[in-house]
Design an enzyme around this catalytic site. Structure first.
Site, PDB file in Angstrom:
ATOM      1  N   LYS A 200       0.843  -1.200   0.000  1.00  0.00           N
ATOM      2  CA  LYS A 200       0.000   0.000   0.000  1.00  0.00           C
ATOM      3  C   LYS A 200       0.882   1.256   0.000  1.00  0.00           C
ATOM      4  O   LYS A 200       0.684   2.164  -0.779  1.00  0.00           O
ATOM      5  CB  LYS A 200      -0.911  -0.033   1.242  1.00  0.00           C
ATOM      6  CG  LYS A 200      -1.840   1.149   1.320  1.00  0.00           C
ATOM      7  CD  LYS A 200      -2.762   1.061   2.520  1.00  0.00           C
ATOM      8  CE  LYS A 200      -3.493   2.387   2.693  1.00  0.00           C
ATOM      9  NZ  LYS A 200      -4.354   2.432   3.865  1.00  0.00           N
ATOM     10  N   GLU A 206      10.749  -4.445   4.182  1.00  0.00           N
ATOM     11  CA  GLU A 206      10.808  -5.877   3.866  1.00  0.00           C
ATOM     12  C   GLU A 206      10.435  -6.112   2.402  1.00  0.00           C
ATOM     13  O   GLU A 206      11.105  -6.836   1.666  1.00  0.00           O
ATOM     14  CB  GLU A 206       9.846  -6.681   4.752  1.00  0.00           C
ATOM     15  CG  GLU A 206      10.212  -6.732   6.220  1.00  0.00           C
ATOM     16  CD  GLU A 206       9.495  -5.678   7.048  1.00  0.00           C
ATOM     17  OE1 GLU A 206       9.244  -4.567   6.506  1.00  0.00           O
ATOM     18  OE2 GLU A 206       9.203  -5.946   8.229  1.00  0.00           O
ATOM     19  N   GLY A 259      -4.726  -1.659   5.059  1.00  0.00           N
ATOM     20  CA  GLY A 259      -3.962  -2.803   4.558  1.00  0.00           C
ATOM     21  C   GLY A 259      -4.614  -4.135   4.901  1.00  0.00           C
ATOM     22  O   GLY A 259      -4.757  -5.021   4.060  1.00  0.00           O
ATOM     23  N   ARG A 260      -5.036  -4.299   6.151  1.00  0.00           N
ATOM     24  CA  ARG A 260      -5.588  -5.599   6.580  1.00  0.00           C
ATOM     25  C   ARG A 260      -7.020  -5.809   6.115  1.00  0.00           C
ATOM     26  O   ARG A 260      -7.615  -6.847   6.411  1.00  0.00           O
ATOM     27  CB  ARG A 260      -5.461  -5.740   8.098  1.00  0.00           C
ATOM     28  CG  ARG A 260      -6.097  -4.604   8.887  1.00  0.00           C
ATOM     29  CD  ARG A 260      -5.669  -4.650  10.350  1.00  0.00           C
ATOM     30  NE  ARG A 260      -6.176  -3.515  11.124  1.00  0.00           N
ATOM     31  CZ  ARG A 260      -5.571  -2.341  11.217  1.00  0.00           C
ATOM     32  NH1 ARG A 260      -4.431  -2.130  10.568  1.00  0.00           N
ATOM     33  NH2 ARG A 260      -6.080  -1.370  11.948  1.00  0.00           N
ATOM     34  N   GLU A 345      -4.213  -6.118  15.140  1.00  0.00           N
ATOM     35  CA  GLU A 345      -3.751  -4.805  14.678  1.00  0.00           C
ATOM     36  C   GLU A 345      -4.900  -3.794  14.771  1.00  0.00           C
ATOM     37  O   GLU A 345      -4.671  -2.600  14.891  1.00  0.00           O
ATOM     38  CB  GLU A 345      -3.218  -4.910  13.233  1.00  0.00           C
ATOM     39  CG  GLU A 345      -2.315  -3.752  12.839  1.00  0.00           C
ATOM     40  CD  GLU A 345      -1.505  -4.013  11.570  1.00  0.00           C
ATOM     41  OE1 GLU A 345      -0.364  -4.502  11.662  1.00  0.00           O
ATOM     42  OE2 GLU A 345      -2.015  -3.726  10.476  1.00  0.00           O
ATOM     43  N   HIS A 376      -3.638 -32.318  18.463  1.00  0.00           N
ATOM     44  CA  HIS A 376      -2.448 -33.090  18.840  1.00  0.00           C
ATOM     45  C   HIS A 376      -1.307 -32.169  19.253  1.00  0.00           C
ATOM     46  O   HIS A 376      -0.152 -32.593  19.301  1.00  0.00           O
ATOM     47  CB  HIS A 376      -2.038 -33.998  17.679  1.00  0.00           C
ATOM     48  CG  HIS A 376      -3.114 -35.004  17.368  1.00  0.00           C
ATOM     49  ND1 HIS A 376      -3.180 -36.226  17.986  1.00  0.00           N
ATOM     50  CD2 HIS A 376      -4.202 -34.917  16.562  1.00  0.00           C
ATOM     51  CE1 HIS A 376      -4.251 -36.883  17.553  1.00  0.00           C
ATOM     52  NE2 HIS A 376      -4.894 -36.098  16.687  1.00  0.00           N
ATOM     53  N   LYS A 505       9.613  -0.388  13.752  1.00  0.00           N
ATOM     54  CA  LYS A 505      10.120  -0.109  12.393  1.00  0.00           C
ATOM     55  C   LYS A 505      11.190   0.984  12.456  1.00  0.00           C
ATOM     56  O   LYS A 505      12.241   0.877  11.814  1.00  0.00           O
ATOM     57  CB  LYS A 505       8.980   0.397  11.507  1.00  0.00           C
ATOM     58  CG  LYS A 505       7.996  -0.662  11.046  1.00  0.00           C
ATOM     59  CD  LYS A 505       7.011  -0.022  10.077  1.00  0.00           C
ATOM     60  CE  LYS A 505       5.857  -0.946   9.755  1.00  0.00           C
ATOM     61  NZ  LYS A 505       4.836  -0.319   8.921  1.00  0.00           N
TER      62      LYS A 505
HETATM   63  O1  F6P Z   1       2.477  -4.011   9.935  1.00  0.00           O
HETATM   64  C1  F6P Z   1       2.151  -2.695   9.691  1.00  0.00           C
HETATM   65  C2  F6P Z   1       1.600  -2.487   8.316  1.00  0.00           C
HETATM   66  O2  F6P Z   1       1.502  -1.125   8.126  1.00  0.00           O
HETATM   67  C3  F6P Z   1       0.259  -3.178   8.077  1.00  0.00           C
HETATM   68  O3  F6P Z   1      -0.800  -2.446   8.545  1.00  0.00           O
HETATM   69  C4  F6P Z   1       0.292  -3.369   6.613  1.00  0.00           C
HETATM   70  O4  F6P Z   1      -0.656  -4.292   6.192  1.00  0.00           O
HETATM   71  C5  F6P Z   1       1.715  -3.818   6.412  1.00  0.00           C
HETATM   72  O5  F6P Z   1       2.465  -3.021   7.316  1.00  0.00           O
HETATM   73  C6  F6P Z   1       2.248  -3.693   5.019  1.00  0.00           C
HETATM   74  O6  F6P Z   1       2.188  -2.374   4.558  1.00  0.00           O
HETATM   75  P1  F6P Z   1       2.308  -2.022   3.025  1.00  0.00           P
HETATM   76  O7  F6P Z   1       1.177  -2.659   2.307  1.00  0.00           O
HETATM   77  O8  F6P Z   1       2.249  -0.526   2.959  1.00  0.00           O
HETATM   78  O9  F6P Z   1       3.624  -2.549   2.540  1.00  0.00           O
END
Ligand code: F6P
Length: 541
Positions: A200, A206, A259-260, A345, A376, A505
């Site tokens: 987003k 990452e 995002g979620r 979250e 299990h 972060k």
């Molecule tokens: O973990 C924090 C967060 O901002 C989430 O809310 C989001 O889904 C995720 O990082 C990934 O963010 P992006 O889609 O901006 O890479």
């Protein structure tokens, strides 16, 4: 303070000695009164300690919290995410009514539908082989690179809908651990692999790191043609251009989709490529049907509201710190992980919308595993541990493997056995009889009986549905989204921001140079000690 909180706590204090078994004994038709259904999706919450009075009080609590108006505000596109000053309008991505959805005086639906059509066009061409790789061959594999909401939804849903998967193979890379991208790309051919960079913000370290590694992998094989194997999904369209991805393969969505909550739009692109337009649209329809139900059903028959009220009862009133998500549906194996983000979250907060301290327990710890595997592993604790964990079961009437219906019968029997065992337990007397039948006597008998006793009276809910179709999956995800909103509204918190992920972060950015050899004596001793331990030994010459 809302008087219903106090009344609920008082009611719990007065009735906590009554067991769920006793509630059934007093009202054998309890299943009818403590269950609700919508479009084939049944929620049974009769195996909880809720009685009529508690349910009445919870419904009054919801009314006092203005839940019906808050639901309407969300669907109307009001800026309910106050700390980020934006609406939470993921529902617009699956809206089926054709009605306008206004944000700041503008109907957003034309843009939403245009993007959906572009996604469908792209996915359709990939699936048919009309959209070819740089080598002229059809794409055989798609790798989605994203994390959090840009990963968990597509991963969970693609796995859930495996029986409908007839497009290119889909793979997912999320962890910045180089092992993830390495192991995923290892078996793939760059000549026929498409990489989707999903973020987003298009800023998540990452995802950007993994994307650069994957692009380098493509370049080694394809040179300058590597960019023909890239697509992007983002709200930050200006940033995607920096990766050389042409606009026709960039799919944008507005910042009012959290995002979620984003599986319904471009973030769902890998799923759409996997299962095709019809199935993707069926999932949207399932969610839209749940949206309609959430907006119109009476609170006492409203599945997300009821699931939310049960959640509030367990977390805040009974003081149970966690909830276990237990899908007796192997294809929902990633649902617990998906719900961890959606729920924790969203509602893992200790500040109210007004910026005040939350004074009662809010969002619980969410965890779980697919049944029967969990049985299990950790069910021992569910049955006999010192913590009470409300169990949330999910189970379908039928699987997709009709020739293996005996497997499915066993699966259902196990699911129902667990909720019954949690509720009824095994009394001391029954345990004695059992120990006796196994040859124990005297002190040994008492000791063994203690081990064989199950306290019971452990609450559970069950979601039962005909089969895990795309429609049912859409219903389920939307049900949980609205449950989270219901709970957040009762707790008075903003379920749509996530400030708690920021600090880690930021610190990771400042720690990177130290990991790479810089020094900072102001850091705490533990961090410095660990950095020293994690510094690889210098090669000996
Ligand atoms: O973990 C924090 C967060 O901002 C989430 O809310 C989001 O889904 C995720 O990082 C990934 O963010 P992006 O889609 O901006 O890479």
């Amino acid at each position: 303070m809302n008087k219903f909180w106090a009344q609920l706590s008082e009611h719990r204090r007065r009735t906590s000695a009554t067991t769920i078994v006793e509630l059934f004994r007093d009202a054998p038709d309890r299943f009818q009164s403590f269950s609700a259904e919508c479009d084939g999706m049944l929620l049974d919450f009769s195996k909880t300690s809720l009685d009529e009075t508690a349910l009445d009080l919870l419904v009054e609590l919801a009314e006092q919290a203005d839940l019906p108006s808050k639901i309407a505000e969300m669907f109307r596109g009001e800026a309910i995410n106050v700390t980020e000053q934006r609406p939470a309008l993921h529902t617009a991505l699956r809206a089926q009514s054709g009605a306008a959805v206004m944000v700041q005086g503008q109907d957003v639906m034309p843009e939403v539908l245009h993007t959906l059509q572009r996604m469908e066009g792209f996915a359709g061409a990939l699936r048919s082989g009309d959209h070819k790789s740089a080598t002229g061959a059809p794409f055989t594999d798609v790798v989605n690179i994203g994390i959090g909401g840009s990963d968990l939804g597509p991963v969970m849903a693609t796995r859930a809908l495996a029986p409908y998967h007839d497009g290119p193979r889909c793979h997912f890379v999320s962890n910045v651990d180089g092992a993830d991208v390495t192991d995923t790309l290892k078996g793939l051919d760059p000549q026929t692999t498409l990489i989707i960079i999903a973020s987003k913000s298009f800023n998540t370290i990452e995802t950007m790191t993994n994307a650069n590694t994957a692009i380098a992998w493509l370049r080694t094989a394809l040179g300058d043609q590597a960019s023909e194997h890239l697509a992007a999904v983002s709200s930050a369209l200006q940033k995607t251009a920096g990766f050389g991805i042409p606009p026709e393969r960039v799919f944008g969505f507005a910042d009012w989709v959290g995002g979620r909550y984003s599986i319904w739009g471009p973030v769902g692109l890998p799923l759409l490529i996997a299962v095709g337009r019809e199935n993707f649209r069926a999932m949207l329809s399932g969610a839209a049907a749940m949206d309609q139900h959430f907006q119109t059903a009476d609170l006492r028959q409203n599945l997300p509201v009821l699931l939310g009220l049960v959640g509030v009862w367990h977390s805040t009133i009974c003081g149970y710190a966690s909830r276990a998500i237990l899908p007796y549906d192997q294809r929902l194996a990633r649902l617990p992980a998906y719900l961890q983000q959606l729920d924790m979250e969203s509602n893992g907060k200790s500040v109210t919308l007004e910026g005040e301290k939350v004074t009662r327990a809010s969002g619980p710890i969410v965890w779980g595993e697919a049944g029967t595997n969990g049985q299990h592993a950790f069910y021992q604790l569910l049955h006999q541990g010192t913590h009470v964990v409300p169990a949330e079961f999910l189970v379908a009437a039928c699987g997709h493997e009709m020739e293996l219906s005996h497997h499915h019968d066993l699966l259902k029997a196990n699911c129902l056995a667990q909720s019954e065992a949690l509720m009824t337990g095994r009394s001391v007397q029954q345990a004695h009889e059992l120990a006796q039948s196994r040859g124990y006597s005297g002190d040994d008998l008492d000791r063994m009986a203690a081990h064989l006793t199950f306290p019971g009276n452990r609450p559970s809910t069950t979601l039962a549905y005909p089969r895990l179709t795309p429609f049912a999956l859409g219903q389920l995800i939307a049900l949980y989204e609205h449950r989270v909103f219901t709970e957040g509204t009762l707790w008075g918190i903003n379920s749509f921001d996530q400030w708690g992920v920021e600090l880690g972060k930021e610190l990771a950015v400042t720690l990177l140079p130290l990991i790479q050899g810089a020094t900072d004596p102001t850091k705490d001793g533990s961090t410095l000690g660990l950095i020293a331990k994690l510094t690889p030994p210098k090669p000996k010459h």
